[in-house]
Design a protein around this motif. Structure first.
Motif, PDB file in Angstrom:
ATOM      1  N   LYS A   1       0.764  -1.625  -0.077  1.00 51.47           N
ATOM      2  CA  LYS A   1      -0.086  -0.022  -0.042  1.00 51.47           C
ATOM      3  C   LYS A   1       0.496   1.407   0.038  1.00 51.47           C
ATOM      4  O   LYS A   1       0.574   2.425  -0.526  1.00 51.47           O
ATOM      5  N   GLY A   2       2.422   1.178   0.679  1.00 52.26           N
ATOM      6  CA  GLY A   2       2.887   2.113   0.638  1.00 52.26           C
ATOM      7  C   GLY A   2       3.946   2.896  -0.921  1.00 52.26           C
ATOM      8  O   GLY A   2       4.177   3.638  -0.886  1.00 52.26           O
ATOM      9  N   THR A   3       3.129   1.638  -1.145  1.00 57.78           N
ATOM     10  CA  THR A   3       4.202   1.870  -3.008  1.00 57.78           C
ATOM     11  C   THR A   3       3.165   3.238  -3.624  1.00 57.78           C
ATOM     12  O   THR A   3       3.498   3.860  -4.475  1.00 57.78           O
ATOM     13  N   ILE A   4       1.891   2.615  -2.947  1.00 63.55           N
ATOM     14  CA  ILE A   4       0.845   3.747  -3.898  1.00 63.55           C
ATOM     15  C   ILE A   4       1.090   5.172  -3.689  1.00 63.55           C
ATOM     16  O   ILE A   4       0.895   5.740  -4.430  1.00 63.55           O
ATOM     17  N   TYR A   5       1.747   5.410  -2.341  1.00 66.21           N
ATOM     18  CA  TYR A   5       1.287   7.041  -1.868  1.00 66.21           C
ATOM     19  C   TYR A   5       3.428   7.624  -2.618  1.00 66.21           C
ATOM     20  O   TYR A   5       3.000   8.307  -2.436  1.00 66.21           O
ATOM     21  N   LEU A   6       4.242   6.580  -2.871  1.00 67.53           N
ATOM     22  CA  LEU A   6       4.679   7.057  -3.780  1.00 67.53           C
ATOM     23  C   LEU A   6       4.118   7.872  -5.509  1.00 67.53           C
ATOM     24  O   LEU A   6       5.768   8.664  -5.903  1.00 67.53           O
ATOM     25  N   HIS A   7       3.477   7.274  -5.443  1.00 61.38           N
ATOM     26  CA  HIS A   7       3.286   8.052  -7.552  1.00 61.38           C
ATOM     27  C   HIS A   7       1.710   8.867  -7.165  1.00 61.38           C
ATOM     28  O   HIS A   7       1.651   9.502  -7.942  1.00 61.38           O
ATOM     29  N   PHE A   8       1.362   8.552  -5.824  1.00 61.99           N
ATOM     30  CA  PHE A   8      -0.049   9.097  -6.212  1.00 61.99           C
ATOM     31  C   PHE A   8      -0.798   9.727  -5.035  1.00 61.99           C
ATOM     32  O   PHE A   8      -0.112   8.948  -3.612  1.00 61.99           O
ATOM     33  N   LYS A   9      -0.955  10.754  -4.461  1.00 64.64           N
ATOM     34  CA  LYS A   9      -1.462  11.448  -2.986  1.00 64.64           C
ATOM     35  C   LYS A   9      -2.834  10.900  -2.690  1.00 64.64           C
ATOM     36  O   LYS A   9      -3.137  10.754  -1.160  1.00 64.64           O
ATOM     37  N   ASP A  10      -3.583  10.046  -3.870  1.00 64.80           N
ATOM     38  CA  ASP A  10      -5.226  10.308  -2.443  1.00 64.80           C
ATOM     39  C   ASP A  10      -5.685   9.604  -3.908  1.00 64.80           C
ATOM     40  O   ASP A  10      -4.940   9.227  -4.819  1.00 64.80           O
ATOM     41  N   LYS A  11      -6.983   9.028  -3.773  1.00 62.33           N
ATOM     42  CA  LYS A  11      -7.363   8.336  -4.980  1.00 62.33           C
ATOM     43  C   LYS A  11      -8.225   9.310  -5.698  1.00 62.33           C
ATOM     44  O   LYS A  11      -8.338   8.531  -6.956  1.00 62.33           O
ATOM     45  N   GLU A  12      -8.622  10.281  -5.588  1.00 63.81           N
ATOM     46  CA  GLU A  12      -8.930  10.949  -6.270  1.00 63.81           C
ATOM     47  C   GLU A  12      -7.581  11.574  -7.808  1.00 63.81           C
ATOM     48  O   GLU A  12      -8.131  11.541  -8.461  1.00 63.81           O
ATOM     49  N   SER A  13      -6.543  11.673  -7.109  1.00 59.32           N
ATOM     50  CA  SER A  13      -5.249  11.792  -8.276  1.00 59.32           C
ATOM     51  C   SER A  13      -5.219  11.264  -9.095  1.00 59.32           C
ATOM     52  O   SER A  13      -4.872  10.573 -10.292  1.00 59.32           O
ATOM     53  N   MET A  14      -5.099   9.632  -8.870  1.00 59.43           N
ATOM     54  CA  MET A  14      -5.542   8.302  -9.118  1.00 59.43           C
ATOM     55  C   MET A  14      -6.306   7.901 -10.157  1.00 59.43           C
ATOM     56  O   MET A  14      -6.184   7.691 -11.400  1.00 59.43           O
ATOM     57  N   PHE A  15      -7.735   8.849 -10.239  1.00 60.13           N
ATOM     58  CA  PHE A  15      -8.702   8.452 -11.088  1.00 60.13           C
ATOM     59  C   PHE A  15      -8.413   9.445 -12.128  1.00 60.13           C
ATOM     60  O   PHE A  15      -8.663   9.420 -13.111  1.00 60.13           O
ATOM     61  N   GLU A  16      -8.052  10.547 -11.751  1.00 59.48           N
ATOM     62  CA  GLU A  16      -7.390  11.391 -12.885  1.00 59.48           C
ATOM     63  C   GLU A  16      -6.116  10.932 -13.188  1.00 59.48           C
ATOM     64  O   GLU A  16      -6.465  11.543 -14.755  1.00 59.48           O
ATOM     65  N   GLU A  17      -5.035  10.379 -13.187  1.00 60.50           N
ATOM     66  CA  GLU A  17      -4.316   9.091 -13.986  1.00 60.50           C
ATOM     67  C   GLU A  17      -5.292   8.229 -14.923  1.00 60.50           C
ATOM     68  O   GLU A  17      -5.147   8.508 -15.953  1.00 60.50           O
ATOM     69  N   LEU A  18      -5.645   7.720 -14.733  1.00 59.61           N
ATOM     70  CA  LEU A  18      -6.439   6.818 -14.978  1.00 59.61           C
ATOM     71  C   LEU A  18      -7.480   7.539 -16.507  1.00 59.61           C
ATOM     72  O   LEU A  18      -7.385   6.793 -17.529  1.00 59.61           O
ATOM     73  N   VAL A  19      -8.165   8.480 -15.987  1.00 59.48           N
ATOM     74  CA  VAL A  19      -9.131   9.874 -17.014  1.00 59.48           C
ATOM     75  C   VAL A  19      -7.572   9.416 -18.462  1.00 59.48           C
ATOM     76  O   VAL A  19      -8.065  10.169 -18.814  1.00 59.48           O
ATOM     77  N   ARG A  20      -6.658  10.695 -17.661  1.00 60.98           N
ATOM     78  CA  ARG A  20      -5.341  11.072 -18.106  1.00 60.98           C
ATOM     79  C   ARG A  20      -5.205   9.838 -19.903  1.00 60.98           C
ATOM     80  O   ARG A  20      -5.233  10.184 -20.390  1.00 60.98           O
ATOM     81  N   ILE A  21      -5.009   8.957 -18.798  1.00 58.06           N
ATOM     82  CA  ILE A  21      -4.142   7.525 -19.670  1.00 58.06           C
ATOM     83  C   ILE A  21      -5.406   6.779 -20.492  1.00 58.06           C
ATOM     84  O   ILE A  21      -5.396   6.675 -21.683  1.00 58.06           O
ATOM     85  N   VAL A  22      -6.742   6.886 -20.136  1.00 56.98           N
ATOM     86  CA  VAL A  22      -7.672   6.103 -21.282  1.00 56.98           C
ATOM     87  C   VAL A  22      -8.233   6.442 -21.742  1.00 56.98           C
ATOM     88  O   VAL A  22      -8.910   6.375 -22.864  1.00 56.98           O
ATOM     89  N   ILE A  23      -8.720   8.262 -21.088  1.00 60.14           N
ATOM     90  CA  ILE A  23     -10.342   8.652 -22.283  1.00 60.14           C
ATOM     91  C   ILE A  23      -9.954  10.007 -22.808  1.00 60.14           C
ATOM     92  O   ILE A  23     -10.412  10.422 -24.035  1.00 60.14           O
ATOM     93  N   VAL A  24      -8.580  10.725 -22.163  1.00 61.82           N
ATOM     94  CA  VAL A  24      -8.076  11.876 -22.961  1.00 61.82           C
ATOM     95  C   VAL A  24      -7.483  11.613 -24.538  1.00 61.82           C
ATOM     96  O   VAL A  24      -7.861  12.146 -25.023  1.00 61.82           O
ATOM     97  N   PRO A  25      -6.586  10.907 -24.498  1.00 61.57           N
ATOM     98  CA  PRO A  25      -6.101  10.259 -25.743  1.00 61.57           C
ATOM     99  C   PRO A  25      -7.247  10.503 -26.636  1.00 61.57           C
ATOM    100  O   PRO A  25      -6.952  10.641 -28.247  1.00 61.57           O
TER     101      PRO A  25
END
Length: 231
Positions: A74-98
């Motif tokens: 679980k700690g590894t997640i915090y090395l990449h994302f500060k919270d669940k919202e920022s993780m979801f934003e990254e998901l949208v950027r990768i999957v939908i925005v392009p």
């Protein structure tokens, strides 16, 4: 008794801290390898997040579940994302925005405006309906009101771009005389309404009444542009 002459240090002598960074141990992983592994872990986290969000919903998804699915602590997640919202934003950027960026980068209108809109909407239906992207769109529709920051991000990155592209096409259609209802430019949402209906219908009612999204789009455009003339 005479001292034996001191033997010169061999070039292969082990490095010391005094030797500085250039003398790092030969088995230390190169920076490029570390960066590659970090990128792989990040991608695994995002992939796991998508599966968890779609399966459980945004509110019910826990970081522990994402970490378990991704095979990381679980700690590894915090090395990449500060919270669940920022993780979801990254998901949208990768999957939908392009996809939206690609669809809204339309070529110069060599044909009719209707042809361009049909191409845009057809590609949207192909790349979203029945895919994980469609699941994410439905998730935002369902849970966006409870998480305004997520909805705001999606509007900025996805919706506003699509609306802007549609408004530009409508204005071009009005200028060319292809669209007679000039107020349509004020409500470009009308133009993309069939696509959103198809996304929602697919998950809720398709098993009861399958929807031919392409045919619905054709009828919708007939209402706006008039029926196509056949020869």
């Amino acid at each position: 008794m005479t001292k034996k002459p001191t033997k010169a240090a061999s070039p292969s002598a082990a490095p010391t801290l005094a030797d500085g960074p250039a003398a790092a141990a030969p088995d230390a992983p190169p920076a490029s390898n570390r960066a590659s592994r970090a990128a792989e872990r990040r991608a695994a986290i995002v992939e796991a997040a998508m599966e968890e969000f779609i399966a459980r919903g945004f509110a019910a998804t826990r970081l522990d579940d994402i970490a378990k699915r991704a095979g990381v602590a679980k700690g590894t997640i915090y090395l990449h994302f500060k919270d669940k919202e920022s993780m979801f934003e990254e998901l949208v950027r990768i999957v939908i925005v392009p996809v939206v960026a690609r669809l809204t980068t339309l070529p110069p209108p060599a044909g009719s405006v209707r042809d361009l809109i049909e191409t845009f909407a057809g590609n949207f239906l192909k790349e979203v309906i029945g895919t994980r992207r469609g699941d994410l769109v439905r998730l935002i529709v369902a849970e966006g009101p409870r998480f305004p920051s997520v909805a705001d991000f999606y509007y900025r990155e996805v919706v506003s771009r699509g609306i802007s592209a549609m408004r530009a096409l409508i204005e071009l259609g009005i200028a060319r005389g292809e669209i007679r209802q000039k107020d349509l430019a004020r409500y470009p949402q009308i133009l993309v309404a069939p696509a959103m209906i198809a996304v929602i219908w697919q998950s809720l009612f398709a098993r009861h009444a399958p929807l031919d999204a392409q045919e619905m789009l054709r009828v919708h455009l007939d209402l706006i542009f008039g029926e196509r003339r056949t020869t």
